[in-house]
Design an enzyme around this catalytic site. Structure first.
Site, PDB file in Angstrom:
ATOM      1  N   GLU A 189      29.333  31.166  40.069  1.00 59.00           N
ATOM      2  CA  GLU A 189      30.536  31.793  39.492  1.00 59.00           C
ATOM      3  C   GLU A 189      31.666  30.777  39.483  1.00 59.00           C
ATOM      4  O   GLU A 189      31.548  29.688  40.054  1.00 59.00           O
ATOM      5  CB  GLU A 189      30.915  33.052  40.282  1.00 59.00           C
ATOM      6  CG  GLU A 189      29.908  34.177  40.092  1.00 59.00           C
ATOM      7  CD  GLU A 189      30.235  35.431  40.866  1.00 59.00           C
ATOM      8  OE1 GLU A 189      31.396  35.617  41.260  1.00 59.00           O
ATOM      9  OE2 GLU A 189      29.313  36.230  41.088  1.00 59.00           O
ATOM     10  N   ARG A 230      39.302  31.448  38.509  1.00 63.66           N
ATOM     11  CA  ARG A 230      39.615  32.667  37.756  1.00 63.66           C
ATOM     12  C   ARG A 230      41.035  32.706  37.200  1.00 63.66           C
ATOM     13  O   ARG A 230      41.268  33.186  36.101  1.00 63.66           O
ATOM     14  CB  ARG A 230      39.408  33.838  38.703  1.00 63.66           C
ATOM     15  CG  ARG A 230      38.952  35.064  38.045  1.00 63.66           C
ATOM     16  CD  ARG A 230      38.522  36.039  39.087  1.00 63.66           C
ATOM     17  NE  ARG A 230      37.089  36.048  39.233  1.00 63.66           N
ATOM     18  CZ  ARG A 230      36.454  36.873  40.040  1.00 63.66           C
ATOM     19  NH1 ARG A 230      37.126  37.730  40.771  1.00 63.66           N
ATOM     20  NH2 ARG A 230      35.150  36.847  40.116  1.00 63.66           N
ATOM     21  N   HIS A 279      42.233  43.160  38.933  1.00 59.13           N
ATOM     22  CA  HIS A 279      40.929  43.239  39.587  1.00 59.13           C
ATOM     23  C   HIS A 279      41.013  43.222  41.101  1.00 59.13           C
ATOM     24  O   HIS A 279      40.272  43.933  41.780  1.00 59.13           O
ATOM     25  CB  HIS A 279      40.109  42.040  39.104  1.00 59.13           C
ATOM     26  CG  HIS A 279      38.719  41.948  39.639  1.00 59.13           C
ATOM     27  ND1 HIS A 279      37.754  42.894  39.343  1.00 59.13           N
ATOM     28  CD2 HIS A 279      38.113  41.035  40.446  1.00 59.13           C
ATOM     29  CE1 HIS A 279      36.612  42.549  39.928  1.00 59.13           C
ATOM     30  NE2 HIS A 279      36.810  41.428  40.625  1.00 59.13           N
ATOM     31  N   HIS A 283      40.830  39.695  36.437  1.00 57.19           N
ATOM     32  CA  HIS A 283      39.481  39.197  36.119  1.00 57.19           C
ATOM     33  C   HIS A 283      39.452  38.848  34.635  1.00 57.19           C
ATOM     34  O   HIS A 283      39.911  39.642  33.799  1.00 57.19           O
ATOM     35  CB  HIS A 283      38.435  40.265  36.436  1.00 57.19           C
ATOM     36  CG  HIS A 283      37.047  39.708  36.502  1.00 57.19           C
ATOM     37  ND1 HIS A 283      36.384  39.254  35.389  1.00 57.19           N
ATOM     38  CD2 HIS A 283      36.204  39.498  37.550  1.00 57.19           C
ATOM     39  CE1 HIS A 283      35.179  38.809  35.748  1.00 57.19           C
ATOM     40  NE2 HIS A 283      35.061  38.946  37.063  1.00 57.19           N
ATOM     41  N   ARG A 331      41.789  34.202  44.825  1.00 54.82           N
ATOM     42  CA  ARG A 331      40.510  34.314  45.528  1.00 54.82           C
ATOM     43  C   ARG A 331      39.389  33.616  44.771  1.00 54.82           C
ATOM     44  O   ARG A 331      39.263  33.759  43.555  1.00 54.82           O
ATOM     45  CB  ARG A 331      40.156  35.797  45.667  1.00 54.82           C
ATOM     46  CG  ARG A 331      38.793  36.051  46.274  1.00 54.82           C
ATOM     47  CD  ARG A 331      38.583  37.530  46.449  1.00 54.82           C
ATOM     48  NE  ARG A 331      38.558  38.225  45.188  1.00 54.82           N
ATOM     49  CZ  ARG A 331      37.448  38.591  44.554  1.00 54.82           C
ATOM     50  NH1 ARG A 331      36.268  38.329  45.067  1.00 54.82           N
ATOM     51  NH2 ARG A 331      37.504  39.242  43.415  1.00 54.82           N
TER      52      ARG A 331
HETATM   53  P1  FAD Z   1      36.844  49.256  49.045  1.00 51.29           P
HETATM   54  O1  FAD Z   1      35.436  48.898  48.831  1.00 51.29           O
HETATM   55  O2  FAD Z   1      37.672  49.479  47.859  1.00 51.29           O
HETATM   56  O3  FAD Z   1      36.874  50.562  49.951  1.00 51.29           O
HETATM   57  C1  FAD Z   1      38.087  51.220  50.214  1.00 51.29           C
HETATM   58  C2  FAD Z   1      37.784  52.568  50.830  1.00 51.29           C
HETATM   59  O4  FAD Z   1      38.988  53.138  51.343  1.00 51.29           O
HETATM   60  C3  FAD Z   1      37.224  53.603  49.858  1.00 51.29           C
HETATM   61  O5  FAD Z   1      36.199  54.285  50.518  1.00 51.29           O
HETATM   62  C4  FAD Z   1      38.399  54.549  49.611  1.00 51.29           C
HETATM   63  O6  FAD Z   1      38.010  55.844  49.275  1.00 51.29           O
HETATM   64  C5  FAD Z   1      39.052  54.506  50.982  1.00 51.29           C
HETATM   65  N1  FAD Z   1      40.470  54.908  51.010  1.00 51.29           N
HETATM   66  C6  FAD Z   1      41.500  54.414  50.267  1.00 51.29           C
HETATM   67  N2  FAD Z   1      42.641  55.038  50.599  1.00 51.29           N
HETATM   68  C7  FAD Z   1      42.343  55.935  51.576  1.00 51.29           C
HETATM   69  C8  FAD Z   1      43.100  56.892  52.322  1.00 51.29           C
HETATM   70  N3  FAD Z   1      44.396  57.080  52.123  1.00 51.29           N
HETATM   71  N4  FAD Z   1      42.450  57.641  53.233  1.00 51.29           N
HETATM   72  C9  FAD Z   1      41.128  57.512  53.454  1.00 51.29           C
HETATM   73  N5  FAD Z   1      40.364  56.623  52.756  1.00 51.29           N
HETATM   74  C10 FAD Z   1      40.973  55.851  51.848  1.00 51.29           C
HETATM   75  N6  FAD Z   1      33.778  40.918  45.256  1.00 51.29           N
HETATM   76  C11 FAD Z   1      32.801  40.069  45.597  1.00 51.29           C
HETATM   77  O7  FAD Z   1      32.877  39.393  46.632  1.00 51.29           O
HETATM   78  N7  FAD Z   1      31.702  39.968  44.793  1.00 51.29           N
HETATM   79  C12 FAD Z   1      31.550  40.695  43.668  1.00 51.29           C
HETATM   80  O8  FAD Z   1      30.526  40.593  42.984  1.00 51.29           O
HETATM   81  C13 FAD Z   1      32.581  41.582  43.296  1.00 51.29           C
HETATM   82  N8  FAD Z   1      32.487  42.326  42.162  1.00 51.29           N
HETATM   83  C14 FAD Z   1      33.440  43.277  41.913  1.00 51.29           C
HETATM   84  C15 FAD Z   1      33.273  44.125  40.825  1.00 51.29           C
HETATM   85  C16 FAD Z   1      34.178  45.148  40.595  1.00 51.29           C
HETATM   86  C17 FAD Z   1      33.995  46.068  39.408  1.00 51.29           C
HETATM   87  C18 FAD Z   1      35.293  45.309  41.469  1.00 51.29           C
HETATM   88  C19 FAD Z   1      36.279  46.393  41.241  1.00 51.29           C
HETATM   89  C20 FAD Z   1      35.470  44.438  42.532  1.00 51.29           C
HETATM   90  C21 FAD Z   1      34.553  43.427  42.763  1.00 51.29           C
HETATM   91  N9  FAD Z   1      34.691  42.566  43.846  1.00 51.29           N
HETATM   92  C22 FAD Z   1      33.691  41.687  44.148  1.00 51.29           C
HETATM   93  C23 FAD Z   1      35.773  42.747  44.810  1.00 51.29           C
HETATM   94  C24 FAD Z   1      35.213  43.512  46.010  1.00 51.29           C
HETATM   95  O9  FAD Z   1      34.331  44.490  45.552  1.00 51.29           O
HETATM   96  C25 FAD Z   1      36.311  44.176  46.821  1.00 51.29           C
HETATM   97  O10 FAD Z   1      37.350  43.293  47.090  1.00 51.29           O
HETATM   98  C26 FAD Z   1      35.733  44.647  48.147  1.00 51.29           C
HETATM   99  O11 FAD Z   1      34.574  45.384  47.912  1.00 51.29           O
HETATM  100  C27 FAD Z   1      36.756  45.462  48.889  1.00 51.29           C
HETATM  101  O12 FAD Z   1      36.118  46.134  49.925  1.00 51.29           O
HETATM  102  P2  FAD Z   1      36.946  47.054  50.907  1.00 51.29           P
HETATM  103  O13 FAD Z   1      35.956  47.655  51.832  1.00 51.29           O
HETATM  104  O14 FAD Z   1      38.073  46.292  51.453  1.00 51.29           O
HETATM  105  O15 FAD Z   1      37.575  48.167  49.951  1.00 51.29           O
HETATM  106  C1  SIN Z   2      32.146  39.406  39.195  1.00 55.69           C
HETATM  107  O1  SIN Z   2      30.981  39.748  39.314  1.00 55.69           O
HETATM  108  O2  SIN Z   2      32.592  38.758  38.257  1.00 55.69           O
HETATM  109  C2  SIN Z   2      33.114  39.837  40.251  1.00 55.69           C
HETATM  110  C3  SIN Z   2      33.034  38.877  41.353  1.00 55.69           C
HETATM  111  C4  SIN Z   2      34.240  38.975  42.219  1.00 55.69           C
HETATM  112  O3  SIN Z   2      35.193  39.686  41.914  1.00 55.69           O
HETATM  113  O4  SIN Z   2      34.246  38.257  43.224  1.00 55.69           O
END
Ligand code: FAD
Ligand code: SIN
Length: 523
Positions: free
Chosen positions: A113, A276, A337, A230, A372
């Protein structure tokens, strides 16, 4: 009001929350509170994969180098060292637990990537890494007898006593009732906030709740201005911006402007695989120049069978929209993103408030700098989720004397007004605090947001009012920080300050009722 007590509370069930809960369960009882279903999160939708220097020709040193280059002078060295070294260990630990990443002939298939000098992205189910990872860890978490999960339960307030966080107040959407959960440590893993922009790749959960909760309680927030856009999200009028993974460009896809010309080769030696921020900004410039709302992604020159297998989720989704990704030009445009800044923590996920921890996208550990590196965030969730829970376990038990704050109502009649406001604010943020900003528009945005805040009741008694206040406050935090940073760097581009400035090699810290602080990065 129902009152419960656990050793550790984890707020959020994305990868950071699940990792934190799993490790915390080795030290005591754990409550996971999630406002969604346990498997609805940004993590679930991750496509490209998780970065890890596991290949023979790769090393944590190279991964470190790529991360700090992408971060443009704002990464904290020690945090990045932990990310790349412990990250590899966390991935191997998951594999040991049974997680299956894609393999060919017995070897892991590693994706590429933007900004990575080596193939180092492990993936699962082709482009369904987030689903595979979260479902796997969720199953592991559900097998732990001392973890109790509460779905559809939104945390609405952090409980504070004598300057410490002693737990949370939450609202249960099923019963409509408020509850108090106390613990010696509360870990915010609530994810990002990109849903506060009208064009975003994020699901509905990503509204920055953790930022608003922590700010209200007095936590320090860092670098809120850096929002990562993104480069390649499907552009269809009035449709959500569906992500088309950067890994597709890693397999050779081209970016073409509205005239069908490839333009990234002139911008950066890595062309379509430049970091990015550079790719998103170059696309924005092409869209402006040719007055087009999108550019194109082209995979026509690539092996169609390989694409269909490697990216089956994306292929099938695009089919639903009427596109064959192997043969059609795909209209794409950048979309909000990832939140780069967040709740400021030390290397153990600890905030400035005793008893309050943060990990994952909501936290600012210093690893991401101002931009990032792709696929580093799932890794951050694993590394800092574990560190936060282990530090949390060291805290002494509390005996809170908490008197319950008044319960919030959840009147469905207020929902429509909230959604109208949310859409209005999201349009404002996309228009004026998007990829390119300027001082005048930021000032106008702040005035408009402050006016909206004044329209809310002085005392919040309803959940929809609380959500409205939270989104306005978060957007104010982003806009104020963006106004203060008079330079262009990573995920913050100012047309009135077009260059990176050595004077801004610092973090901008915001805290309730305090003047912003400017803290130089550690040498
Ligand atoms: P999240 O996975 O967003 O989880 C947050 C949680 O908190 C959820 O369960 C939500 O319901 C809960 N929550 C929020 N507010 C409250 C509240 N007030 N009370 C109770 N619960 C609450 N990153 C990579 O490294 N590789 C990838 O391939 C990649 N692809 C991506 C593709 C997409 C479409 C997206 C959107 C992001 C991608 N990212 C990727 C970024 C990455 O997915 C996120 O940064 C990461 O998963 C965040 O994880 P997290 O556990 O911090 O938050
Ligand atoms: C992607 O698959 O392009 C998302 C990867 C990321 O947000 O790190």
């Amino acid at each position: 009001m129902q009152v419960l007590n656990f050793d550790t509370i984890v707020i959020g069930s994305g990868l950071a929350g699940l990792a934190a809960a799993y490790h915390a369960s080795k030290h005591g009882t754990v409550a996971i509170l999630s406002k969604s279903q346990l498997d609805t999160s940004n993590s679930y939708y991750a496509q490209g994969g998780i970065a890890g220097a596991i290949a023979e020709e790769d090393s944590p040193e190279l991964h470190y180098h790529d991360t700090v280059v992408a971060g443009r002078g704002l990464c904290e060295k020690e945090a990045v060292q932990l990310l790349v070294n412990e990250g590899r260990d966390r991935i191997l630990e998951l594999i040991e637990l049974g997680m299956q990443f894609d393999k060919k002939d017995g070897d892991y298939v590693l994706g590429l990537e933007g900004g990575h000098s080596k193939r180092r992205i492990l993936h699962a189910g082709g482009d369904a890494t987030g689903k595979a990872l979260t479902c796997f860890l969720l199953q592991v978490v559900q097998e732990q007898p001392n973890i109790t999960s509460f779905e559809y339960t939104a945390v609405t307030r952090l409980l504070m006593e004598d300057g410490q966080c002693t737990g949370v107040q939450a609202i249960d959407f099923i019963t409509g009732k408020s509850m108090l959960v106390t613990a010696k440590a509360s870990i915010l893993a609530t994810g990002g906030l990109s849903r506060l922009f009208s064009r975003t790749t994020n699901p509905h959960t990503a509204t920055g709740d953790g930022i608003a909760l922590a700010y209200e309680a007095g936590a320090e927030l860092a670098d809120m201005e850096f929002i990562q856009f993104h480069p390649s999200a499907l552009y269809l009028k009035d449709k959500d911006a569906f992500l088309i993974s950067e890994a597709v460009r890693g397999e050779g896809a081209w970016l073409l402007n509205a005239n069908g010309e490839r333009f990234m080769k002139e911008v950066h030696p890595l062309a379509e695989l430049a970091p990015r921020d550079i790719v998103a900004f170059s696309i924005y410039r092409q869209m402006q120049k040719l007055k087009s709302p999108h550019i194109y992604l082209s995979l026509k020159h690539l092996n169609p069978e390989k694409i269909k297998t490697r990216f089956s989720t994306i292929y099938n989704k695009l089919k639903e929209y009427g596109y064959d990704m192997t043969s059609d030009l795909l209209p794409i445009a950048p979309a909000a993103h990832y939140m780069v800044g967040g709740i400021r923590t030390d290397l153990n996920g600890e905030t400035n408030i005793p008893g309050l921890f943060a990990c994952g996208e909501v936290a600012s550990t210093g690893v991401m700098g101002s931009n990032r590196l792709a696929s580093n965030s799932l890794l951050e969730c694993l590394v800092f989720g574990k560190r936060a829970s282990e530090q949390a376990a060291k805290r002494k038990p509390l005996s809170p004397k908490q008197t319950a704050p008044a319960a919030l109502s959840n009147d469905p009649r207020n929902e429509e007004a909230f959604l109208l406001l949310k859409n209005k604010v999201a349009d404002l943020m996309s228009e004026k605090v998007g990829i390119v900003r300027n001082g005048k528009q930021l000032e106008e945005t702040i005035i408009q947001l402050e006016a909206l805040l004044k329209q809310l009741p002085a005392e919040i008694t309803d959940y929809n009012e609380l959500k409205a206040k939270q989104i306005i406050q978060i957007c104010l935090l982003i806009s104020r920080s963006a106004l203060l940073r008079e330079e262009s760097r990573g995920g913050h581009i100012r047309e009135d300050f077009q260059h990176e400035s050595p004077d801004f090699r610092l973090h901008i810290i915001q805290q309730k009722n305090k003047e912003p602080l400017f803290i130089p990065i550690q040498k």
